[in-house]
Design a protein around this motif. Structure first.
Motif, short mmCIF file in Angstrom:
data_model
loop_
_atom_site.label_atom_id
_atom_site.label_comp_id
_atom_site.label_asym_id
_atom_site.label_seq_id
_atom_site.Cartn_x
_atom_site.Cartn_y
_atom_site.Cartn_z
N SER A 35 49.17 42.07 32.51
CA SER A 35 48.61 41.12 33.47
C SER A 35 49.54 39.98 33.96
N ALA A 36 49.07 39.17 34.96
CA ALA A 36 50.00 38.27 35.42
C ALA A 36 49.31 37.08 35.94
N GLN A 37 49.49 35.92 36.11
CA GLN A 37 48.88 34.88 36.86
C GLN A 37 49.65 34.49 37.94
N ARG A 38 48.84 34.39 39.08
CA ARG A 38 49.31 34.05 40.21
C ARG A 38 49.61 32.48 40.63
N SER A 39 50.40 32.11 41.33
CA SER A 39 50.24 30.41 41.33
C SER A 39 49.31 29.72 41.63
N ASP A 40 48.26 30.49 42.34
CA ASP A 40 46.79 29.83 42.69
C ASP A 40 46.01 30.11 41.33
N GLN A 41 46.57 30.32 40.21
CA GLN A 41 45.60 30.67 39.05
C GLN A 41 44.86 31.80 39.17
N ARG A 42 44.88 32.68 40.00
CA ARG A 42 44.21 34.04 40.13
C ARG A 42 45.09 34.87 39.07
N VAL A 43 44.30 35.95 38.66
CA VAL A 43 44.75 36.62 37.54
C VAL A 43 45.02 38.26 38.20
N LEU A 44 46.25 38.77 38.30
CA LEU A 44 46.57 40.21 38.56
C LEU A 44 46.51 41.11 37.38
N LEU A 45 45.71 42.10 37.40
CA LEU A 45 45.74 43.20 36.35
C LEU A 45 46.30 44.48 36.95
N SER A 46 47.20 45.21 36.38
CA SER A 46 47.82 46.30 36.80
C SER A 46 47.78 47.36 36.09
N TYR A 55 45.33 48.05 41.16
CA TYR A 55 45.40 46.49 40.98
C TYR A 55 44.10 46.16 40.88
N LEU A 56 43.88 45.08 40.34
CA LEU A 56 42.46 44.13 40.32
C LEU A 56 43.00 42.68 40.29
N MET A 57 42.61 41.94 41.20
CA MET A 57 42.82 40.67 41.41
C MET A 57 41.41 39.80 41.28
N ILE A 58 41.46 38.92 40.22
CA ILE A 58 40.34 38.07 39.76
C ILE A 58 40.50 36.58 39.76
N ASP A 59 39.62 35.93 40.29
CA ASP A 59 39.53 34.33 40.17
C ASP A 59 38.77 33.97 39.17
N PRO A 60 39.75 33.42 38.06
CA PRO A 60 38.90 32.99 36.83
C PRO A 60 37.57 31.79 37.08
N ASP A 61 37.91 31.24 38.12
CA ASP A 61 37.07 30.04 38.48
C ASP A 61 36.02 30.78 39.17
N GLY A 62 35.70 31.94 39.49
CA GLY A 62 34.96 32.73 40.36
C GLY A 62 34.72 32.14 41.76
N GLY A 63 35.65 31.68 42.19
CA GLY A 63 35.67 31.18 43.72
C GLY A 63 35.84 32.13 44.73
N ALA A 64 36.31 33.28 44.19
CA ALA A 64 36.61 34.54 45.20
C ALA A 64 36.30 35.64 44.51
N ALA A 65 35.63 36.76 45.31
CA ALA A 65 35.21 37.96 44.81
C ALA A 65 36.43 38.60 44.42
N PRO A 66 36.25 39.55 43.28
CA PRO A 66 37.23 40.33 42.85
C PRO A 66 37.57 41.36 43.92
N ALA A 67 38.99 41.73 43.73
CA ALA A 67 39.53 42.93 44.82
C ALA A 67 40.42 43.98 44.11
N ALA A 68 40.03 45.11 44.56
CA ALA A 68 41.06 46.21 44.03
C ALA A 68 41.68 47.11 44.72
N PHE A 69 42.55 47.78 44.44
CA PHE A 69 43.38 48.82 45.33
C PHE A 69 44.20 49.67 44.40
N ARG A 70 44.54 50.76 45.03
CA ARG A 70 45.52 51.92 44.25
C ARG A 70 46.47 52.06 45.17
#
Length: 120
Positions: A35-46, A55-70
């Motif tokens: 896991s890592a935190q991006r500078s805009d506070q979104r979380v990247l899971l790998s 990869y899975l990118m999530i916004d802990p505040d729920g402002g953006a929809a989760p996105a994933a790719f391989r």
């Protein structure tokens, strides 16, 4: 594992951002969950394995929809494929906990879930 042979690392999601608080969440013989935190506070899971990543990118505040790719190849080895699927399930569960605000703060013990008990 050598990241030079895995396409799209770092993923496009980190362009114009920095990553911090990179952590190894779980590891098996050939599969890792980071896991890592991006500078805009979104979380990247790998989830990574020899030759690929999911990869899975999530916004802990729920402002953006989760996105994933391989990136890279899927595994033709059945045992490794099961390990990848299990680690990806763990990543999805972690993402849900983050989005639900269920992760403990630093130094805080995780909440214990009450198990259902049948009546005697």
């Amino acid at each position: 594992m050598d990241d030079l042979f895995i396409p799209l690392w770092p993923p496009a999601w980190v362009e114009d951002h920095t990553l911090s608080d990179e952590q190894l969440v779980a590891a098996g013989e050939d599969v890792r969950l980071m896991s890592a935190q991006r500078s805009d506070q979104r979380v990247l899971l790998s989830v990574s394995w020899p030759g690929g990543r999911r990869y899975l990118m999530i916004d802990p505040d729920g402002g953006a929809a989760p996105a994933a790719f391989r990136a890279g190849e899927t595994s033709s080895d059945a045992e490794l494929a099961r390990a990848i699927d299990a680690m990806w399930s763990q990543a999805l569960q972690l993402a849900k906990q983050i989005l639900d605000g269920e992760l403990p703060a630093v130094g805080e013990q995780p909440k214990k879930r009450r198990r259902w008990r049948g009546r005697d």
